[in-house]
Design an enzyme around this catalytic site. Structure first.
Site, PDB file in Angstrom:
ATOM      1  N   ILE A  40       0.846  -1.202   0.000  1.00 28.97           N
ATOM      2  CA  ILE A  40       0.000   0.000   0.000  1.00 28.97           C
ATOM      3  C   ILE A  40       0.879   1.250   0.000  1.00 28.97           C
ATOM      4  CG2 ILE A  40      -1.696   1.284   1.403  1.00 28.97           C
ATOM      5  CD1 ILE A  40      -2.886  -1.341   0.555  1.00 28.97           C
TER       6      ILE A  40
ATOM      7  N   ALA B 103      12.686  -4.680   9.378  1.00 29.71           N
ATOM      8  CA  ALA B 103      11.523  -3.864   9.763  1.00 29.71           C
ATOM      9  C   ALA B 103      11.157  -2.988   8.565  1.00 29.71           C
ATOM     10  CB  ALA B 103      11.875  -3.005  10.971  1.00 29.71           C
ATOM     11  N   TRP B 104      10.066  -2.202   8.703  1.00 30.97           N
ATOM     12  CA  TRP B 104       9.568  -1.472   7.542  1.00 30.97           C
ATOM     13  C   TRP B 104      10.031  -0.030   7.453  1.00 30.97           C
ATOM     14  CZ3 TRP B 104       7.266   2.127  10.357  1.00 30.97           C
ATOM     15  CH2 TRP B 104       6.567   1.757  11.510  1.00 30.97           C
ATOM     16  N   ASN B 105      10.734   0.469   8.459  1.00 38.80           N
ATOM     17  CA  ASN B 105      11.002   1.915   8.433  1.00 38.80           C
ATOM     18  C   ASN B 105      12.158   2.316   7.509  1.00 38.80           C
ATOM     19  OD1 ASN B 105      12.733   0.647  10.222  1.00 38.80           O
ATOM     20  ND2 ASN B 105      12.833   2.385  11.617  1.00 38.80           N
TER      21      ASN B 105
ATOM     22  N   PRO C 209      12.207  -9.149   3.786  1.00 38.16           N
ATOM     23  CA  PRO C 209      11.787  -7.793   4.146  1.00 38.16           C
ATOM     24  C   PRO C 209      10.533  -7.849   5.000  1.00 38.16           C
ATOM     25  CG  PRO C 209      11.818  -8.128   1.734  1.00 38.16           C
ATOM     26  CD  PRO C 209      11.952  -9.465   2.370  1.00 38.16           C
TER      27      PRO C 209
ATOM     28  N   GLU D 102       6.743  -7.444   5.640  1.00 39.62           N
ATOM     29  CA  GLU D 102       5.603  -7.628   4.728  1.00 39.62           C
ATOM     30  C   GLU D 102       4.985  -6.280   4.340  1.00 39.62           C
ATOM     31  OE1 GLU D 102       6.022  -8.736   7.756  1.00 39.62           O
ATOM     32  OE2 GLU D 102       4.235  -8.563   9.027  1.00 39.62           O
TER      33      GLU D 102
ATOM     34  N   GLU E  92      18.435  -6.091  16.588  1.00 41.00           N
ATOM     35  CA  GLU E  92      18.312  -4.620  16.603  1.00 41.00           C
ATOM     36  C   GLU E  92      16.856  -4.317  16.890  1.00 41.00           C
ATOM     37  OE1 GLU E  92      20.483  -2.374  16.503  1.00 41.00           O
ATOM     38  OE2 GLU E  92      22.276  -3.336  15.704  1.00 41.00           O
TER      39      GLU E  92
ATOM     40  N   CYS F 140      13.886   3.754  15.277  1.00 42.30           N
ATOM     41  CA  CYS F 140      14.040   2.978  16.513  1.00 42.30           C
ATOM     42  C   CYS F 140      14.792   3.745  17.593  1.00 42.30           C
ATOM     43  CB  CYS F 140      14.771   1.686  16.206  1.00 42.30           C
ATOM     44  SG  CYS F 140      16.289   1.980  15.303  1.00 42.30           S
TER      45      CYS F 140
ATOM     46  N   LYS G  79      20.394  -3.835  27.147  1.00 43.14           N
ATOM     47  CA  LYS G  79      19.159  -4.251  27.827  1.00 43.14           C
ATOM     48  C   LYS G  79      18.199  -4.885  26.801  1.00 43.14           C
ATOM     49  CE  LYS G  79      18.157  -1.030  31.199  1.00 43.14           C
ATOM     50  NZ  LYS G  79      18.045   0.378  31.649  1.00 43.14           N
TER      51      LYS G  79
ATOM     52  N   GLY H  58      18.498  -4.982  22.453  1.00 39.15           N
ATOM     53  CA  GLY H  58      19.174  -5.843  21.491  1.00 39.15           C
ATOM     54  C   GLY H  58      20.487  -6.424  21.935  1.00 39.15           C
TER      55      GLY H  58
ATOM     56  N   GLU I 232      25.613  -3.386  14.694  1.00 42.55           N
ATOM     57  CA  GLU I 232      25.730  -3.232  13.248  1.00 42.55           C
ATOM     58  C   GLU I 232      26.720  -2.100  12.989  1.00 42.55           C
ATOM     59  OE1 GLU I 232      21.465  -3.114  11.921  1.00 42.55           O
ATOM     60  OE2 GLU I 232      21.941  -5.152  11.265  1.00 42.55           O
TER      61      GLU I 232
HETATM   62  P1  NAD Z   1       8.130  -6.282  13.876  1.00 42.13           P
HETATM   63  O1  NAD Z   1       8.827  -6.797  15.075  1.00 42.13           O
HETATM   64  O2  NAD Z   1       6.660  -6.340  13.836  1.00 42.13           O
HETATM   65  O3  NAD Z   1       8.630  -7.063  12.558  1.00 42.13           O
HETATM   66  C1  NAD Z   1       9.988  -7.114  12.195  1.00 42.13           C
HETATM   67  C2  NAD Z   1      10.197  -8.248  11.219  1.00 42.13           C
HETATM   68  O4  NAD Z   1      10.076  -9.492  11.905  1.00 42.13           O
HETATM   69  C3  NAD Z   1       9.184  -8.314  10.067  1.00 42.13           C
HETATM   70  O5  NAD Z   1       9.867  -8.663   8.891  1.00 42.13           O
HETATM   71  C4  NAD Z   1       8.254  -9.433  10.501  1.00 42.13           C
HETATM   72  O6  NAD Z   1       7.617 -10.090   9.425  1.00 42.13           O
HETATM   73  C5  NAD Z   1       9.217 -10.368  11.192  1.00 42.13           C
HETATM   74  N1  NAD Z   1       8.615 -11.288  12.165  1.00 42.13           N
HETATM   75  C6  NAD Z   1       7.481 -11.133  12.893  1.00 42.13           C
HETATM   76  N2  NAD Z   1       7.283 -12.206  13.687  1.00 42.13           N
HETATM   77  C7  NAD Z   1       8.305 -13.063  13.464  1.00 42.13           C
HETATM   78  C8  NAD Z   1       8.658 -14.342  13.982  1.00 42.13           C
HETATM   79  N3  NAD Z   1       7.928 -14.953  14.911  1.00 42.13           N
HETATM   80  N4  NAD Z   1       9.779 -14.934  13.520  1.00 42.13           N
HETATM   81  C9  NAD Z   1      10.564 -14.312  12.600  1.00 42.13           C
HETATM   82  N5  NAD Z   1      10.273 -13.109  12.061  1.00 42.13           N
HETATM   83  C10 NAD Z   1       9.152 -12.480  12.494  1.00 42.13           C
HETATM   84  O7  NAD Z   1       8.692  -4.811  13.681  1.00 42.13           O
HETATM   85  P2  NAD Z   1       8.168  -3.685  12.671  1.00 42.13           P
HETATM   86  O8  NAD Z   1       6.837  -3.254  13.154  1.00 42.13           O
HETATM   87  O9  NAD Z   1       8.360  -4.138  11.286  1.00 42.13           O
HETATM   88  O10 NAD Z   1       9.237  -2.523  12.933  1.00 42.13           O
HETATM   89  C11 NAD Z   1       9.164  -1.633  13.985  1.00 42.13           C
HETATM   90  C12 NAD Z   1      10.033  -2.075  15.142  1.00 42.13           C
HETATM   91  O11 NAD Z   1      11.366  -2.275  14.694  1.00 42.13           O
HETATM   92  C13 NAD Z   1      10.128  -1.044  16.231  1.00 42.13           C
HETATM   93  O12 NAD Z   1      10.049  -1.662  17.490  1.00 42.13           O
HETATM   94  C14 NAD Z   1      11.492  -0.425  16.025  1.00 42.13           C
HETATM   95  O13 NAD Z   1      12.050   0.162  17.161  1.00 42.13           O
HETATM   96  C15 NAD Z   1      12.268  -1.596  15.550  1.00 42.13           C
HETATM   97  N6  NAD Z   1      13.457  -1.165  14.802  1.00 42.13           N
HETATM   98  C16 NAD Z   1      14.702  -1.330  15.350  1.00 42.13           C
HETATM   99  C17 NAD Z   1      15.833  -0.885  14.683  1.00 42.13           C
HETATM  100  C18 NAD Z   1      17.208  -1.048  15.263  1.00 42.13           C
HETATM  101  O14 NAD Z   1      18.169  -0.989  14.510  1.00 42.13           O
HETATM  102  N7  NAD Z   1      17.370  -1.231  16.563  1.00 42.13           N
HETATM  103  C19 NAD Z   1      15.690  -0.286  13.434  1.00 42.13           C
HETATM  104  C20 NAD Z   1      14.414  -0.144  12.890  1.00 42.13           C
HETATM  105  C21 NAD Z   1      13.311  -0.593  13.585  1.00 42.13           C
END
Ligand code: NAD
Length: 486
Positions: free
Chosen positions: A27, A150-152, A176, A178, A249, A283, A453, A456, A460
Site C-alpha cells: 500500500i 523492519a519497515w522503516n 523484508p 511484509e 536490533e 528505533c 538491555k 538488542g 551493526e
Molecule cells: P516487527 O517486530 O513487527 O517485525 C519485524 C520483522 O520481523 C518483520 O519482517 C516481521 O515479518 C518479522 N517477524 C514477525 N514475527 C516473526 C517471527 N515470529 N519470527 C521471525 N520473524 C518475524 O517490527 P516492525 O513493526 O516491522 O518494525 C518496527 C520495530 O522495529 C520497532 O520496534 C522499532 O524500534 C524496531 N526497529 C529497530 C531498529 C534497530 O536498529 N534497533 C531499526 C528499525 C526498527
C-alpha cells in the site's frame, strides 16, 4: 501509479514467482492505494533460497577477499547511479518524503557497501607465539545468514545486514517486512549486476511465519533481526534452539536530555530530528525529552514555532517534509497513544490529530508534543513509533540520570550541555548502546550501532559488525615432540 516488481522473490540470481503463497498487498501510505502485490514464500521457495545461498556461499568464500570487496563497492556504485529511481521506490514503499529518501536510504546503503567493501581484504586472524610452539587463528564466515527487516528503512536495513555479512564471506537470505516488500528486490538485482554469484543474496517475501521458518531452518547459521522487542524475543528463542548466532536490533524509548546550559536552538533541532524525521518511525528516536525546568518554557515555545510550520503532504513532492505513517495499523496505534496521553493528564501543546486535508486520505498524523509528562505515563514508557514527543522536566543531573535509565530499553541516548565533564559523566552512566553529545540520531557507518538491555544484542556497522558475521578457528602448531604421561 504502480510499483509491481517482476516477481515476488529473488532466488538464485533471478526473479521467482509462486502464487501459491498468501497474498501481500503493498500500500502507498499517502493514499492508501494498492501499488503492488507479492506472495508470501511457500516452503518450496524457502528451501530453494537457502539451498542456493549455501551453494553460493562456498563459491563466494573461495574468492580472494579483495575481489569480494570489489563486488560490494561495485554494488555501491550502481546504487549511487540509481539513487533517484531507488529513492522514488523507497518513497512509494514507505511513504517517507522524497527529500529524505534521496539522502538517507539508498545512499546510506551504498555507504555500508563501500565501508565493508573496503574492509573485506583486511579481515585476518592473528599469530600467537607460545614459546617454541605457536598458534594462529583463521577468521571464517558463519555460512548462511538470515536477515529479517523492519519497515522503516527497508533499503538501509538490507544493506546494513548484507554488507558485513558478504564482506566476511557469508551468503544471505533476506526477508523484508511484509509492509515494505519492494526495495530489497532491487538490491538483489544490483548484487547480481555487480558480479556476485547467483544465490549470494536472496530475497523471500512473507509474514512472521516465513521469518520463523528461516530462523529455525537447519541450513541457517545466523539470524539478524531488526524489529520490535516482542518479535526479538521470539526470534532469539527460535535461533537458540539451533545454537545459532544472532544480532537483534530492537526497539527503544530513548532519553534526550537537555541541560540548562544547552544551546537551545541546536537542542530544538535535535529534538525535531529525534521525533519527527521519518514521521517519528525511527528505533533510536529520543522520545523522552528531559528538559531542565528553567528552560522548559523557552524550549517548548521554540519547538512549537518551528514544528507547526513543517510542510506535511504528498511524500513525492520535493517540498514535503513530513509524510504519512507506514500503515493503517500504525496510524490507529499512534492516534490511540495520543488519546492515552490526553487521558493520562499530559498537556497537548501542538498536533494531536490528523492534519487538515488528510482526513480519510492516507495515514497522516500531525507532529505532536505533550508537556507535563511524568515517568509513569504509558506515553513515556512504551514505544509509540510515530511523531509523538513527550517533554518531561528535571532539576538535577543525578535525578535525570536515574529517570533516563529507569526503562527496560537501552537503544540510544543524547545529552545537550556545554559542560564537557558533565557530558562525559553522563555518557559513562547512561544505559544505552548508542549515545550522542550535542546532536542526535546521526548513525554513520564508521560508528557501531546497537542497543543494550531489551533493545538488542550485537552491533551493526563499523568493525564491530565483523565480530557478528565471522568466527575464529584456532590452530595450535607443535614444533617439537609430543609429551605423554605413559
Ligand atoms: P516487527 O517486530 O513487527 O517485525 C519485524 C520483522 O520481523 C518483520 O519482517 C516481521 O515479518 C518479522 N517477524 C514477525 N514475527 C516473526 C517471527 N515470529 N519470527 C521471525 N520473524 C518475524 O517490527 P516492525 O513493526 O516491522 O518494525 C518496527 C520495530 O522495529 C520497532 O520496534 C522499532 O524500534 C524496531 N526497529 C529497530 C531498529 C534497530 O536498529 N534497533 C531499526 C528499525 C526498527
Amino acid at each position: 501509479m504502480h510499483a509491481q516488481p517482476k516477481a515476488s522473490h529473488f532466488v538464485d540470481g533471478r526473479y521467482v514467482e509462486d502464487t501459491a503463497g498468501q497474498e501481500i498487498t503493498c500500500i502507498f501510505p499517502a493514499t492508501g492505494a494498492a501499488i503492488a502485490t507479492v506472495y508470501s514464500a511457500t516452503p518450496a521457495i524457502i528451501e530453494r533460497a537457502l539451498a542456493s545461498a549455501a551453494r553460493a556461499q562456498r563459491e563466494w568464500a573461495s574468492f580472494a577477499p579483495v575481489e569480494r570487496g570489489r563486488v560490494l563497492r561495485r554494488a555501491a556504485g550502481i546504487i549511487r547511479e540509481r539513487n533517484e529511481e531507488l529513492s522514488q521506490l523507497e518513497t512509494l514503499d514507505t511513504g517517507k518524503p522524497i527529500q529524505e529518501t534521496r539522502v538517507a536510504d539508498a545512499t546510506s546503503g551504498a555507504e555500508a557497501l563501500e565501508y565493508f567493501g573496503g574492509l573485506a581484504a583486511t579481515l585476518t586472524g592473528e599469530t600467537i607465539p607460545l614459546g617454541g610452539d605457536f598458534a594462529y587463528t583463521l577468521r571464517e564466515p558463519l555460512g548462511v545468514c538470515v536477515g529479517i527487516g523492519a519497515w522503516n528503512y527497508p533499503t538501509q536495513i538490507a544493506c546494513w545486514k548484507a554488507a558485513p555479512a558478504l564482506a566476511c564471506g557469508n551468503a544471505m537470505v533476506f526477508k523484508p517486512s511484509e509492509t515494505t516488500p519492494l526495495c530489497a528486490l532491487k538490491l538483489a538485482e544490483i548484487f547480481v549486476e555487480a558480479g556476485a554469484p547467483a544465490g549470494l543474496f536472496n530475497v523471500v517475501q512473507g509474514y512472521g511465519d516465513v521469518g520463523a521458518a528461516l530462523a529455525t531452518h537447519p541450513r541457517t547459521d545466523k539470524v539478524s533481526l531488526t524489529g520490535s522487542v516482542p518479535t526479538g524475543r521470539k526470534v532469539y528463542a527460535a535461533a537458540a534452539e539451533g545454537i545459532r548466532h544472532v544480532t537483534m536490533e530492537l526497539g527503544g524509548k530513548s532519553p534526550l536530555i537537555i541541560f540548562e546550559d544547552a544551546d537551545i536552538e541546536n537542542a530544538v533541532s535535535a529534538a525535531i530530528n529525534a521525533n519527527f524525521y521519518s514521521t517519528g518511525q525511527i528505533c533510536s528516536n529520543g522520545t523522552r525529552v528531559f528538559v531542565h525546568k528553567s528552560i522548559e518554557e523557552q524550549f517548548i515555545a521554540r519547538i512549537a514555532e518551528r514544528s507547526t510550520k513543517a510542510a506535511i503532504g504528498d511524500p513525492r513532492e520535493d517540498t514535503t517534509q513530513i509524510g504519512p505513517l507506514i500503515s493503517r495499523a500504525q496510524h490507529e496505534k499512534v492516534l490511540d497513544y495520543i488519546e492515552i496521553g490526553k487521558s493520562e493528564g499530559a498537556r497537548l501543546v501542538f498536533g494531536g490529530g490528523i492534519p487538515q486535508g488528510h482526513e480519510g486520505k492516507g495515514f497522516y498524523v500531525e507532529p505532536t508534543l505533550f508537556s507535563g509528562v511524568t515517568d509513569d505515563m504509558r506515553i513515556a514508557r512504551e514505544e509509540i513509533f510515530g511523531p509523538v514527543l513527550s517533554v518531561l522536566t528535571f532539576e538535577t543531573e543525578d535525578e535525570v540520570l536515574a529517570r533516563a535509565n529507569a526503562t527496560d530499553f537501552g537503544l540510544a541516548a543524547g545529552v545537550f550541555t556545554k559542560d564537557l565533564t558533565r557530558a562525559h559523566r553522563m555518557m559513562a552512566a547512561l544505559e544505552a548502546g548508542t549515545c550522542w553529545i550535542n546532536t542526535y540520531n546521526l548513525t554513520p557507518v564508521e560508528m557501531p550501532f546497537g542497543g543494550v538491555k531489551r533493545s538488542g544484542v550485537g552491533r551493526e556497522n563499523a568493525r564491530a559488525a565483523i565480530e557478528h558475521y565471522s568466527q575464529l578457528k584456532s590452530v595450535y602448531v607443535a614444533m617439537g615432540d609430543v609429551e605423554a604421561p605413559f
